[in-house]
Design an enzyme around this catalytic site. Sequence first.
Site, PDB file in Angstrom:
ATOM      1  N   GLU A  91       0.827  -1.209   0.000  1.00  0.00           N
ATOM      2  CA  GLU A  91       0.000   0.000   0.000  1.00  0.00           C
ATOM      3  C   GLU A  91       0.869   1.271   0.000  1.00  0.00           C
ATOM      4  O   GLU A  91       1.962   1.282   0.556  1.00  0.00           O
ATOM      5  CB  GLU A  91      -0.919   0.015   1.228  1.00  0.00           C
ATOM      6  CG  GLU A  91      -1.974  -1.077   1.161  1.00  0.00           C
ATOM      7  CD  GLU A  91      -2.996  -1.010   2.285  1.00  0.00           C
ATOM      8  OE1 GLU A  91      -4.167  -1.297   2.005  1.00  0.00           O
ATOM      9  OE2 GLU A  91      -2.646  -0.678   3.430  1.00  0.00           O
ATOM     10  N   CYS A 104       3.432   8.591   0.759  1.00  0.00           N
ATOM     11  CA  CYS A 104       3.982   7.726   1.792  1.00  0.00           C
ATOM     12  C   CYS A 104       4.221   6.376   1.116  1.00  0.00           C
ATOM     13  O   CYS A 104       3.273   5.737   0.662  1.00  0.00           O
ATOM     14  CB  CYS A 104       2.967   7.622   2.935  1.00  0.00           C
ATOM     15  SG  CYS A 104       3.430   6.450   4.215  1.00  0.00           S
ATOM     16  N   CYS A 111       6.520  -6.714   7.218  1.00  0.00           N
ATOM     17  CA  CYS A 111       7.535  -6.147   8.109  1.00  0.00           C
ATOM     18  C   CYS A 111       7.905  -7.178   9.174  1.00  0.00           C
ATOM     19  O   CYS A 111       7.073  -7.954   9.615  1.00  0.00           O
ATOM     20  CB  CYS A 111       6.966  -4.883   8.776  1.00  0.00           C
ATOM     21  SG  CYS A 111       8.173  -4.002   9.788  1.00  0.00           S
ATOM     22  N   CYS A 115       6.148  -4.310  15.923  1.00  0.00           N
ATOM     23  CA  CYS A 115       5.629  -3.305  16.869  1.00  0.00           C
ATOM     24  C   CYS A 115       4.168  -3.668  17.158  1.00  0.00           C
ATOM     25  O   CYS A 115       3.392  -3.926  16.228  1.00  0.00           O
ATOM     26  CB  CYS A 115       5.719  -1.898  16.274  1.00  0.00           C
ATOM     27  SG  CYS A 115       7.400  -1.413  15.870  1.00  0.00           S
ATOM     28  N   CYS A 118       1.092  -1.698  15.454  1.00  0.00           N
ATOM     29  CA  CYS A 118       1.138  -1.420  14.014  1.00  0.00           C
ATOM     30  C   CYS A 118       0.581  -2.579  13.195  1.00  0.00           C
ATOM     31  O   CYS A 118       0.787  -3.745  13.531  1.00  0.00           O
ATOM     32  CB  CYS A 118       2.592  -1.151  13.624  1.00  0.00           C
ATOM     33  SG  CYS A 118       2.829  -0.768  11.883  1.00  0.00           S
ATOM     34  N   GLY A 158       6.899  -1.620   6.139  1.00  0.00           N
ATOM     35  CA  GLY A 158       8.300  -2.044   6.118  1.00  0.00           C
ATOM     36  C   GLY A 158       9.217  -1.139   6.902  1.00  0.00           C
ATOM     37  O   GLY A 158       8.848  -0.027   7.290  1.00  0.00           O
ATOM     38  N   GLU A 159      10.414  -1.648   7.157  1.00  0.00           N
ATOM     39  CA  GLU A 159      11.433  -0.891   7.887  1.00  0.00           C
ATOM     40  C   GLU A 159      12.538  -0.521   6.886  1.00  0.00           C
ATOM     41  O   GLU A 159      13.306  -1.386   6.467  1.00  0.00           O
ATOM     42  CB  GLU A 159      11.971  -1.760   9.041  1.00  0.00           C
ATOM     43  CG  GLU A 159      13.218  -1.250   9.705  1.00  0.00           C
ATOM     44  CD  GLU A 159      13.173   0.229  10.109  1.00  0.00           C
ATOM     45  OE1 GLU A 159      12.176   0.676  10.684  1.00  0.00           O
ATOM     46  OE2 GLU A 159      14.162   0.938   9.834  1.00  0.00           O
ATOM     47  N   SER A 190      11.681   7.151   7.952  1.00  0.00           N
ATOM     48  CA  SER A 190      11.344   6.809   9.332  1.00  0.00           C
ATOM     49  C   SER A 190      11.856   5.424   9.683  1.00  0.00           C
ATOM     50  O   SER A 190      11.687   4.476   8.932  1.00  0.00           O
ATOM     51  CB  SER A 190       9.825   6.869   9.500  1.00  0.00           C
ATOM     52  OG  SER A 190       9.462   6.560  10.827  1.00  0.00           O
ATOM     53  N   SER A 213      11.054   6.411  15.300  1.00  0.00           N
ATOM     54  CA  SER A 213       9.847   6.010  16.034  1.00  0.00           C
ATOM     55  C   SER A 213      10.250   5.645  17.447  1.00  0.00           C
ATOM     56  O   SER A 213      10.844   4.602  17.683  1.00  0.00           O
ATOM     57  CB  SER A 213       9.208   4.800  15.349  1.00  0.00           C
ATOM     58  OG  SER A 213       8.863   5.140  14.030  1.00  0.00           O
ATOM     59  N   LEU A 214       9.936   6.528  18.382  1.00  0.00           N
ATOM     60  CA  LEU A 214      10.372   6.317  19.770  1.00  0.00           C
ATOM     61  C   LEU A 214       9.237   5.700  20.589  1.00  0.00           C
ATOM     62  O   LEU A 214       9.385   4.611  21.138  1.00  0.00           O
ATOM     63  CB  LEU A 214      10.817   7.661  20.359  1.00  0.00           C
ATOM     64  CG  LEU A 214      11.873   7.614  21.441  1.00  0.00           C
ATOM     65  CD1 LEU A 214      13.089   6.806  21.021  1.00  0.00           C
ATOM     66  CD2 LEU A 214      12.307   9.033  21.815  1.00  0.00           C
ATOM     67  N   HIS A 215       8.125   6.372  20.656  1.00  0.00           N
ATOM     68  CA  HIS A 215       6.887   5.854  21.253  1.00  0.00           C
ATOM     69  C   HIS A 215       6.967   5.469  22.727  1.00  0.00           C
ATOM     70  O   HIS A 215       6.041   4.841  23.245  1.00  0.00           O
ATOM     71  CB  HIS A 215       6.360   4.661  20.461  1.00  0.00           C
ATOM     72  CG  HIS A 215       6.164   4.928  18.999  1.00  0.00           C
ATOM     73  ND1 HIS A 215       5.563   6.062  18.524  1.00  0.00           N
ATOM     74  CD2 HIS A 215       6.495   4.202  17.897  1.00  0.00           C
ATOM     75  CE1 HIS A 215       5.525   6.020  17.203  1.00  0.00           C
ATOM     76  NE2 HIS A 215       6.087   4.917  16.793  1.00  0.00           N
ATOM     77  N   ASN A 289      -3.523   5.318  16.020  1.00  0.00           N
ATOM     78  CA  ASN A 289      -4.630   4.965  15.126  1.00  0.00           C
ATOM     79  C   ASN A 289      -5.078   3.536  15.393  1.00  0.00           C
ATOM     80  O   ASN A 289      -4.266   2.693  15.775  1.00  0.00           O
ATOM     81  CB  ASN A 289      -4.180   5.113  13.669  1.00  0.00           C
ATOM     82  CG  ASN A 289      -3.899   6.559  13.328  1.00  0.00           C
ATOM     83  OD1 ASN A 289      -4.756   7.423  13.493  1.00  0.00           O
ATOM     84  ND2 ASN A 289      -2.679   6.844  12.884  1.00  0.00           N
ATOM     85  N   CYS A 332      -1.149   6.558   9.827  1.00  0.00           N
ATOM     86  CA  CYS A 332       0.076   5.926  10.326  1.00  0.00           C
ATOM     87  C   CYS A 332      -0.233   4.592  10.989  1.00  0.00           C
ATOM     88  O   CYS A 332      -1.119   4.511  11.841  1.00  0.00           O
ATOM     89  CB  CYS A 332       0.735   6.793  11.397  1.00  0.00           C
ATOM     90  SG  CYS A 332       1.162   8.409  10.843  1.00  0.00           S
TER      91      CYS A 332
HETATM   92  N1  SAH Z   1       9.259   0.985  10.107  1.00  0.00           N
HETATM   93  C1  SAH Z   1       9.386   2.405  10.103  1.00  0.00           C
HETATM   94  C2  SAH Z   1       8.485   3.024   9.102  1.00  0.00           C
HETATM   95  C3  SAH Z   1       7.023   3.010   9.471  1.00  0.00           C
HETATM   96  S1  SAH Z   1       6.572   4.654   9.632  1.00  0.00           S
HETATM   97  C4  SAH Z   1       9.199   2.940  11.501  1.00  0.00           C
HETATM   98  O1  SAH Z   1       8.860   2.162  12.378  1.00  0.00           O
HETATM   99  O2  SAH Z   1       9.450   4.103  11.744  1.00  0.00           O
HETATM  100  C5  SAH Z   1       5.055   4.575  10.354  1.00  0.00           C
HETATM  101  C6  SAH Z   1       4.982   5.362  11.630  1.00  0.00           C
HETATM  102  O3  SAH Z   1       3.702   5.131  12.197  1.00  0.00           O
HETATM  103  C7  SAH Z   1       6.002   4.873  12.648  1.00  0.00           C
HETATM  104  O4  SAH Z   1       6.399   5.923  13.489  1.00  0.00           O
HETATM  105  C8  SAH Z   1       5.166   3.894  13.423  1.00  0.00           C
HETATM  106  O5  SAH Z   1       5.727   3.580  14.671  1.00  0.00           O
HETATM  107  C9  SAH Z   1       3.868   4.634  13.503  1.00  0.00           C
HETATM  108  N2  SAH Z   1       2.723   3.788  13.838  1.00  0.00           N
HETATM  109  C10 SAH Z   1       2.628   2.457  13.736  1.00  0.00           C
HETATM  110  N3  SAH Z   1       1.426   2.041  14.144  1.00  0.00           N
HETATM  111  C11 SAH Z   1       0.745   3.142  14.513  1.00  0.00           C
HETATM  112  C12 SAH Z   1      -0.558   3.375  14.989  1.00  0.00           C
HETATM  113  N4  SAH Z   1      -1.412   2.376  15.178  1.00  0.00           N
HETATM  114  N5  SAH Z   1      -0.919   4.639  15.231  1.00  0.00           N
HETATM  115  C13 SAH Z   1      -0.068   5.669  15.020  1.00  0.00           C
HETATM  116  N6  SAH Z   1       1.166   5.516  14.560  1.00  0.00           N
HETATM  117  C14 SAH Z   1       1.580   4.265  14.309  1.00  0.00           C
END
Ligand code: SAH
Length: 348
Positions: A91, A104, A111, A115, A118, A158-159, A190, A213-215, A289, A332
């Site tokens: 996608e 995007c 992947c 996470c 995701c 993907g990463e 990212s 992506s820290l989270h 999301n 995202c």
């Molecule tokens: N693999 C890379 C590229 C993905 S970018 C990465 O992890 O950064 C997509 C972004 O959306 C990342 O920051 C990811 O952590 C974030 N993401 C994943 N699931 C999400 C969700 N359910 N809600 C909001 N952001 C999310």
Amino acid sequence: MTDLLSMTKPELETLMEQLGEKRFAASQLFSWLHKQRVTSFDEMTNLSKALREKLKKNYNISTCTIAKKLVSVYDETVKYLFTLPDGEQIESVVMKYKYGYTICVSSQVGCKMGCTFCASGIAGFVRHLLPGEILAQVYTAARDLDVRISHIVMMGVGEPLDNFDNVLRFLQLVTNENGYDMSMRNISLSTCGIVPGIYRLMEEKLQLTLSVSLHAPNDTIRSRTMPVNRRYPMEELLKACRAYTKTTGRRISFEYALIAGVNDSDACASELAQRLHGMLCHVNLIPVNSVKERDYTRSDTARIKQFMHVLETRHINATVRRTLGSDINASCGQLRRGEGPGTEKSNE
Ligand code: SAH
């Protein structure tokens, strides 16, 4: 079959020499592929028929065939389900902003990173995308919408740093002045935090924006939601980020998806601010999301505001990312390999 769209200009020159053609044919070929962006050899009318036939035998041009296209009724965001030459599906999403169109793109089919919030890894990992397959997402969407896409975010499925060589080549190709000529400054990449990849990227000294992506503000929370943290814990990750900003002079953007009751307390915000103190960075807060297989809840607006307030009082620059394409699962973390569910409300 070898993908011609993934080849650099010098590689095409070598190929032309091997095929007994003039070097100039490589420029013509590169231009057909990346400027006119044709998808078949027969359209390359200034190449001899004999050359075209030779190319057809051993080479192909990566394509993305539109299997499905959904348009958000809220904000004109477009989500494509693309079929690749081997039948795998990925996608991509195009978003319309005041300053232009951003795509995007996906970098892998599925992947491996796992996470927990995701959707991209739910159906597992299949393979890396070729540089030409990442490019084809941009070219196909631009052609279909008949617009110039001015910005790219590598934030789809993907990463990217797990597919380093192909991603780097994609970046070189898409910014080539004899091709699509995208500005590197308009590209964001990212990563979930593959530390050796950050150091490798740093050496390239590219003008792109690195998003990390820290989270989470600490290893306990991060290892629970992002398995990659067990391999590359936060201290190592932040050390790599500091080195990255120092070498490239580029500010890092930290992504932080706010999940109710998991990482959104004031204490989390304070700890985050403390860890990022003194860094050349920006925090991008994302209300998490929904992903149908998961039961995370997004933090409410008041909580998000308060979280941001705590960061700001500690001098950490932060913004809240606007949610786009929520009715078509184009936000995202909602992109996945193959068909995404829950798209009934949208226009086809
Ligand atoms: N693999 C890379 C590229 C993905 S970018 C990465 O992890 O950064 C997509 C972004 O959306 C990342 O920051 C990811 O952590 C974030 N993401 C994943 N699931 C999400 C969700 N359910 N809600 C909001 N952001 C999310």
